[in-house]
Every structure is written in structure tokens, then in C-alpha cells.
Design an enzyme around this catalytic site. Structure first.
Site, PDB file in Angstrom:
ATOM      1  N   GLU B  49       0.817  -1.217   0.000  1.00  0.00           N
ATOM      2  CA  GLU B  49       0.000   0.000   0.000  1.00  0.00           C
ATOM      3  C   GLU B  49       0.849   1.265   0.000  1.00  0.00           C
ATOM      4  O   GLU B  49       0.474   2.273  -0.590  1.00  0.00           O
ATOM      5  CB  GLU B  49      -0.951   0.027   1.197  1.00  0.00           C
ATOM      6  CG  GLU B  49      -2.116  -0.936   1.102  1.00  0.00           C
ATOM      7  CD  GLU B  49      -1.831  -2.247   1.817  1.00  0.00           C
ATOM      8  OE1 GLU B  49      -0.647  -2.513   2.163  1.00  0.00           O
ATOM      9  OE2 GLU B  49      -2.787  -3.023   2.025  1.00  0.00           O
ATOM     10  N   PHE B 111     -11.804  -6.646  13.841  1.00  0.00           N
ATOM     11  CA  PHE B 111     -10.713  -7.148  13.001  1.00  0.00           C
ATOM     12  C   PHE B 111     -10.361  -6.113  11.927  1.00  0.00           C
ATOM     13  O   PHE B 111     -11.237  -5.581  11.255  1.00  0.00           O
ATOM     14  CB  PHE B 111     -11.129  -8.467  12.342  1.00  0.00           C
ATOM     15  CG  PHE B 111     -10.075  -8.993  11.412  1.00  0.00           C
ATOM     16  CD1 PHE B 111      -8.830  -9.388  11.892  1.00  0.00           C
ATOM     17  CD2 PHE B 111     -10.302  -9.059  10.047  1.00  0.00           C
ATOM     18  CE1 PHE B 111      -7.846  -9.844  11.038  1.00  0.00           C
ATOM     19  CE2 PHE B 111      -9.316  -9.518   9.177  1.00  0.00           C
ATOM     20  CZ  PHE B 111      -8.089  -9.912   9.680  1.00  0.00           C
ATOM     21  N   LYS B 161     -17.495  -0.094   5.415  1.00  0.00           N
ATOM     22  CA  LYS B 161     -17.775  -1.133   4.426  1.00  0.00           C
ATOM     23  C   LYS B 161     -19.268  -1.210   4.083  1.00  0.00           C
ATOM     24  O   LYS B 161     -19.643  -1.405   2.925  1.00  0.00           O
ATOM     25  CB  LYS B 161     -17.291  -2.487   4.954  1.00  0.00           C
ATOM     26  CG  LYS B 161     -17.433  -3.618   3.952  1.00  0.00           C
ATOM     27  CD  LYS B 161     -16.894  -4.924   4.513  1.00  0.00           C
ATOM     28  CE  LYS B 161     -16.965  -6.034   3.478  1.00  0.00           C
ATOM     29  NZ  LYS B 161     -16.414  -7.298   4.009  1.00  0.00           N
ATOM     30  N   MET B 476      24.138   8.969   3.426  1.00  0.00           N
ATOM     31  CA  MET B 476      24.004  10.250   4.109  1.00  0.00           C
ATOM     32  C   MET B 476      24.201  10.085   5.612  1.00  0.00           C
ATOM     33  O   MET B 476      24.821  10.924   6.264  1.00  0.00           O
ATOM     34  CB  MET B 476      22.647  10.885   3.796  1.00  0.00           C
ATOM     35  CG  MET B 476      22.551  12.341   4.169  1.00  0.00           C
ATOM     36  SD  MET B 476      23.834  13.375   3.405  1.00  0.00           S
ATOM     37  CE  MET B 476      22.976  13.984   1.953  1.00  0.00           C
TER      38      MET B 476
END
Lengths: 165, 566
Positions: B49, B111, B161, B476
Site C-alpha cells: 500500500e 478485526f 464497508k 548520508m
């Protein structure tokens, strides 16, 4: 330096999250925050008291808050032309023999006794913070059990309204 | 027309002329994906994602359109956060759609539940949680309007949902009514007139161009002003491409790894005009000593940027499309020759500094120098190429040695400095610019943070040219450890056993490697000439520093110099 801001926001879910997250994210110093309904059905008015170092920081607070989509209007209520009030409820431990003494104090401050029982009484006082601080201090010697304060609310003097100017 | 919430989302995307969404399916967005399936809506599927968010960002930066990404609830949404924060810091317009658990389960630690609107609040321009399908179309309309207008930024819409499944009459509002949001457009003409007067009087004026010029597509106006007046110009990292590198008035980037002439110019200038900049700490160095001799003029669309870091003597709040146009008209009132005559000594001073200390490096025998690789890449790249970078030393070398010619051609995570940004952002840039050469330069550290996206490159056959400058260090970090932490390389030495070329081949991407300087040009040529995606690993010395460097908290003229001058 402390400033009082009237923040008019849309009465929508998530608004308080957005305001408080911004304050924390930008490390602004907030002294008090009070929110409630207003004369307009869909507007909530948040009174913020901020403690800032200088005018630039105050400007930042106003500009950053103004960027929030749900913030409709911000007015800085300068101390000289506005009325400030706070409401406090103070629960004092108090045996019956000392009631008269405390009621005297209450009268001097134009406060009210709103509840009494054998061991305690509840005093309600509205006014500027300094007045509330003073009564709280005096009541300290009787044994303060709890103090609840609303934080400052403020409104400008004269006919003008924050939503207009 | 009765539509489900999922169908409404797709209808809204079409009304907003969205070409692609970048996303990843999951439980809470299953109904939405079912609708994508039924509709055939173009969807780009990365492997993570985070990459979807960076890809949407790379798409937005290069096309100027709002990027759209989608993820499921909980971990899907939290994986987007780095990408959203990256876009937020650089003011990139995104609409982020996340699924949320069904309304009755919200707040119960269900969940894959996370407080997505709460988590994203500090890194979005605005966000919403939609619990009622009747609010969905209006919310999406507002989201697109807010993301793309004013100072752009990401807007997140979290959709429960059950809202995707619920059915309602679809009515897409024509207009948006937000009484708390009116982005500034036209500002105070008198302020622009005051700027023009200051500019007329200044002996050492300096334009400091930032990302706002790229975002507002005002590079052409900026170029006209610079070309007409001959006022010397410097840039922030985000402003590259607005004024072409080969413009004689252009003196490079200022700040921590800025050019010598550019950095010195900020100390000498008597009028510094910041256009669409936010005076980041990487640009100003020690704030109290930044542009001490100058009147500072600040042009920005966001009033909150004025006086945030640097106090402006004159503020011009408004859209650069208004203020720069107005400024151009006003500077034209003075003949071109007059501008040139007055500014000649200042221009000559800057040219002298540039000649004294050009950006340079010391070649080392037997090594491909990273700066040489960037110079060569710049020479061989198409003139219209998009250069995408990751974050670190290679990013600064790219900023210093690649010649930017066009606005929106440099894609880099400036504000947040997000390692792992490069490859997924390049995917988005290529998706949005088919036929245009997209080059991605990364270090070996940042590349590994999202190296799974090589697989996406191959699967979509996107012809991104990826170059990895491999120094076996987190370069760096190591540079700071070398210079400020006594050479103690805590966790920055990463002599991995991973073979990048074989990794690429395993994922279906062609792999090349160059180790000898003699073979650099031909290898770069070969890579750029490939029809499909290709990864080229370039082995560079382990301990090369990015120079010049202004140590943190120092003044801009207190540079550690390097290259040939060392």
C-alpha cells in the site's frame, strides 16, 4: 502573553479532533478550551486561551487554525473590549459548625451554595479567572475536595457578533 | 439513478476525470473492488500500500492532476500513512480512499480496525469518515475540490464497508459549499506594486524559487520575469526545473547542499524574493543569519507560511498565477536594458563566485564517481525526461549535477525525506506519462525499502530506467557519522549479499551493472536504450561526501567545500 480566541467551527463529527490535533502538532500552548452550541444551529463556538511568546506566534495560531476546513471564523478577543467569564464548582469539606463562615465568604464573592450535606458543600461561582482563583485559595483552609472549572468563555462588548466582523 | 456506495465512488472518480487509481484490495474494500471489476475501471496494483500512495504522488507531481489511491481498513490504511505524509509535506494533491469496518463495529477493536481518520489527521489537508451513503457523493466532491485547490494536499476519505453496499439515489453536486474554505486567488495589487518598486530600487535582488512555482504551473511566468529583468535566481530542492539550469541567471540550489554562489548570494542580496517557498530549515541554515542584509518579500498562497520561519518585510498572499503575472506586467514598465545595466555588477559578482567554486568533484582512479554518473545521465537523457530520486546522498548529487530543463520534471521527497519513495513514485510518473522517459536514481539503502516494486515494473512492463548508486553504506547517515560522530559507522555499513542484478532478473526486470569508469557511458546508453524496465547497479566509492555542506545550525556561508577546491 495570553490571548482569547473565539473559534467558530462547523458542528460536524471530527472537528474537535482536527482542532486539538493541530494544536498538538504545531506545539501551541493552550491554557484553556471551552466549546458549546451557539445562536446558529450548525456552528459550535470554541473559546481558546493561548499562551504565546509574541505576535508572530499568535498570527501562526490564527493562520494555522484558519486552514482547517471546518473552521469558519476566528476572532481574537482582545482583553479590553470583551467580557470574560469562567464557571467553577468547588466542593468544600465542611462540618455544620463552620457553614456560616463559609457562607459569608460565598456572599462576599457573590457565589452560590448549590448543595449542602453533613460533611461538605458545593459552591458555584462565575467570574474572571482571578476571582475564582481567589475564592479557591480562601476555601483551601477548609479543605477543598474537588474543583471543576469550565475554562474561559468570552464575548465582545457592543452589538457586533464574532460571525460578522 | 439508484447506485450502491461502491458504484457511487466509481461514478465520482469518472466525474473527476480520474484516469487510474493506485490501490490494493482487502476485506473492507471488497465491495468497491467488486465494482471496479464490474466497471473495468483502470487500476494499478503495486505490491504494498505504501507504494500505491507514492505512485499516486509521483503521478500527481508529474501530471499536475490529483492522484488517487485506495487501501483497505487497518493495516492497509496505516501502510498508506508514510505516503500521505510525504505528499502532505510537499503539498501534493491526493484523494486517498480507505475502507473502514462496518458502522456497528466501529470503536470495538474489530478485526482490521484502525482509527484511520484520527491517525491521518496531522498529515492530511482534510479528512472524512463516511458512515452514511447519503453523504458519500458530496464528501468525494469536496475531497477532490479541497485536494486540488489553494495550496494542494492529500485528503483522506474513510468509508465504512456497509456504506459501499448501501444504495441511494446518486446525485453528484455541481458545486461545493464550504464556508470555512475559500482558497486565496487574487490578493493585494498594492503589495505587488510595492514589490515592483523595491525591485526597481534594489542593487542585488535575488529570486528564490520554490515548489509552489511547480505546483501552480507558473514556471513560464517566472522564466519571463527572470529573462526580462535579468534578476539572478536560486532555487529550493522543490523549485528545480522552473528556471532551467542552463539559464545564465540561474545559480543553483541554496541550503545545506546548495551551490557556493547561490549560498553566498543569500548573504549579499539586498532584496530576497521568495516565490512559493516555505523557508525550510534545510534551506535557511542558521535562521537568524539568513539573508541578513536583505528585505525579504514572500509570495505564497498560504497565509500561514508568511512569518512562519522567516519574517517577511513584504507579504504577497495569493495565487502565484495572479501575483507573478501582475509582477511581470509591472517589471515590463522599465526597459529591458535598464534592468540589465543596473544588475550587471551583481550578475558579474555571482558569475565570479560560480567560477571560483563551481560544483565539482575529485575523480578517483578506477572508480565510477557518483557525480560523474549523474552528469553523464543528464547528458544522455531525453530533454523531456522525468528524473525521480529516492532520498539520501544520490538525491543531493542529482540535485547538484543533473540539468533540469522543465517544470514538474524532478520528482523527489523534499519535505519528509522519505526513503523508499523513488521506485514507486517512478511507477506513478511513468503511468501518468506514457512515452516519456522516466529515470529513477536511488541509493542501495532506499531502494531496498520498496524493492518489491521491481515486480510491479515488470508486471506492467513500465519502461522505467532505474539506477542504483551502490556504496554499500546508508550514505548520508555515514557522511554525518564521518563528519560529526567521529567516524563511528553505527548501523550504516550495509555490505549486503544481495545481488541487485539477479534480484532484478528474478522479478522480471533486466539487470545491468557497471563497476569501471571506462564502461559508464556505454552502460548508461544501453540502459536508456532498453525498451522495457531496466535496473542498472552503479558501484561507487564507499566514502564520498556530498559537498558543499553547511553543517546543521551553521550560516549558509559557512560551507564545507569540496571537489577540486579541497
Amino acid at each position: 502573553m495570553k490571548y482569547t480566541l473565539a473559534v467558530l467551527v462547523e458542528d460536524k463529527p471530527g472537528v474537535l479532533t482536527h482542532v486539538s490535533a493541530l494544536i498538538s502538532r504545531r506545539a501551541f500552548n493552550i491554557v484553556s478550551i471551552a466549546a458549546g452550541y451557539t445562536e446558529e444551529a450548525d456552528i459550535t463556538r470554541i473559546t481558546l486561551v493561548v499562551d504565546v511568546d509574541d505576535q508572530y506566534e499568535l498570527e501562526q495560531v490564527v493562520h494555522q487554525l484558519s486552514k482547517l476546513i471546518d473552521v469558519v471564523k476566528i476572532v481574537v478577543l482582545d482583553g479590553t473590549d470583551s467580557v470574560h467569564r469562567e464557571l467553577a464548582m468547588i466542593k468544600v469539606a465542611c462540618r455544620p459548625e463552620r457553614r456560616a463562615e463559609i457562607i459569608n465568604l460565598v456572599n462576599v464573592f457573590r457565589a452560590h451554595v448549590v448543595d449542602v450535606n453533613k460533611e461538605a458543600m458545593i459552591i458555584e461561582l462565575s467570574g474572571e479567572e482571578t476571582k475564582i482563583d481567589a475564592l479557591c485559595e480562601l476555601l483551601g483552609e477548609y479543605g477543598v475536595r474537588e474543583i471543576v472549572r469550565t475554562g474561559r468563555i468570552a464575548v465582545s462588548r457592543g452589538a457586533g457578533a464574532a460571525r460578522e466582523n | 439513478m439508484l447506485l450502491s456506495g461502491a458504484q457511487i465512488v466509481i461514478e465520482c472518480l469518472k466525474r473527476e476525470k480520474v484516469e487510474f487509481v493506485f490501490g490494493y484490495p482487502g476485506g473492507a474494500v471488497l465491495p468497491l473492488y467488486d465494482a471496479f471489476y464490474a466497471d473495468g475501471f483502470p487500476h494499478i496494483l503495486p505490491k504494498h500500500e505504501q507504494a500505491a500512495a507514492h505512485a499516486a504522488d509521483g503521478y500527481a507531481r508529474t501530471t499536475g492532476r490529483t492522484g488517487v489511491c485506495v487501501a483497505t481498513s487497518g493495516p492497509g490504511a496505516t501502510n498508506l500513512i508514510t505516503g500521505i505524509a510525504t505528499a502532505y509535506m510537499d503539498s501534493i494533491p491526493l484523494v486517498v480512499i480507505t475502507g473502514q469496518v462496518i458502522v456497528p463495529l466501529i470503536g470495538r477493536d474489530s478485526f482490521q480496525e484502525a482509527d484511520t481518520s484520527g491517525i491521518s489527521t496531522p498529515v492530511t489537508k482534510h479528512n472524512y469518515l463516511v458512515k452514511d451513503v447519503a453523504q458519500l457523493a458530496r464528501t468525494l466532491k469536496e475531497a477532490f475540490f479541497i485536494a486540488g485547490s489553494g495550496r494542494p494536499g492529500p485528503v483522506l476519505v474513510d468509508i465504512a464497508k456497509d456504506v459501499f453496499v448501501a444504495v441511494t439515489e446518486f446525485d453528484y453536486p455541481e458545486t461545493v459549499l464550504l464556508r470555512g474554505y475559500t482558497p486565496p486567488t487574487v490578493g493585494d495589487e498594492e503589495a505587488v506594486a510595492a514589490l515592483a518598486r523595491k525591485l526597481q530600487a534594489a542593487e542585488k535582488p535575488l529570486f528564490f524559487v520554490g515548489g509552489g512555482v511547480n505546483l501552480s504551473d507558473t514556471a513560464a511566468l517566472m522564466r519571463e520575469i527572470v529573462d526580462y529583468t535579468g534578476v539572478p535566481t536560486v532555487t529550493s530542492l522543490m523549485g528545480y526545473g522552473c528556471v532551467a539550469n542552463d539559464n545564465p541567471r540561474f545559480f543553483g540550489m541554496i541550503g545545506m547542499h546548495g551551490a557556493y554562489a547561490g549560498n553566498l548570494s543569500t548573504k549579499a542580496t539586498d532584496l530576497l524574493i521568495g516565490c512559493g517557498v516555505r523557508f525550510d530549515d534545510r534551506v535557511t541554515g542558521l535562521l537568524e543569519d539568513f539573508a541578513v542584509q536583505a528585505d525579504i518579500v514572500h509570495l505564497d498562497i498560504d497565509p500561514a507560511e508568511i512569518n512562519k520561519n522567516v519574517v517577511a518585510d513584504l507579504k504577497i498572499v495569493g495565487d502565484l498565477r495572479w501575483s507573478l503575472r501582475s509582477l511581470l506586467e509591472r517589471v515590463r514598465e522599465t526597459p529591458r536594458q535598464e534592468w540589465r545595466r543596473r544588475l550587471r555588477p551583481w550578475q558579474e559578482q555571482l558569475e565570479l563566485w560560480q567560477k571560483e567554486q563551481p560544483l565539482s568533484f575529485e575523480p578517483r582512479k578506477g572508480y565510477v564517481m557518483p557525480q560523474a554518473a549523474l552528469l553523464e545521465l543528464s547528458r544522455l537523457a531525453d530533454r523531456r525526461a522525468v528524473l525521480v530520486t529516492d532520498v539520501g546522498q544520490h538525491q543531493m548529487w542529482a540535485a547538484q549535477f543533473f540539468a533540469f530543463r522543465q517544470p514538474r520534471s524532478f520528482v523527489t521527497s523534499g519535505g519528509l525525506g522519505t526513503m523508499g519513495f523513488g521506485l514507486p513514485a517512478a511507477i506513478g510518473a511513468q503511468v501518468g506519462n506514457p512515452g516519456r522517459q522516466v529515470i529513477c536514481v536511488a541509493g542501495d539503502g532506499g531502494f531496498m525499502m520498496n524493492c518489491q516494486e521491481l515486480s510491479t515494473l515488470a508486471d506492467l512492463n513500465l519502461p522505467v530506467k532505474l539506477f542504483i548508486l551502490n556504496n554499500r553504506y546508508l550514505g548520508m547517515v555515514a557522511q554525518w557519522q564521518r563528519n560529526f560522530f567521529g567516524g563511528r559507522y553505527a548501523c550504516s555499513h550495509i555490505p549486503t549479499k544481495t545481488d541487485f542484478v539477479r534480484l532484478a532478473e528474478a522479478m522480471g526486470v533486466r539487470g545491468l551493472r557497471v563497476t569501471e569508469p571506462e564502461r559508464l557511458t556505454e552502460t548508461l546508453r544501453e540502459a536508456l536504450g532498453c525498451a522495457g524496465p531496466v535496473l542498472t547497479e552503479i558501484l561507487i566509492p564507499e566514502d564520498e561526501d556530498v559537498l558543499p555542506m553547511v553543517p546543521a545550525g551553521a550560516r549558509l556561508d559557512q560551507m564545507i567545500l569540496g571537489g577540486m577546491s579541497r
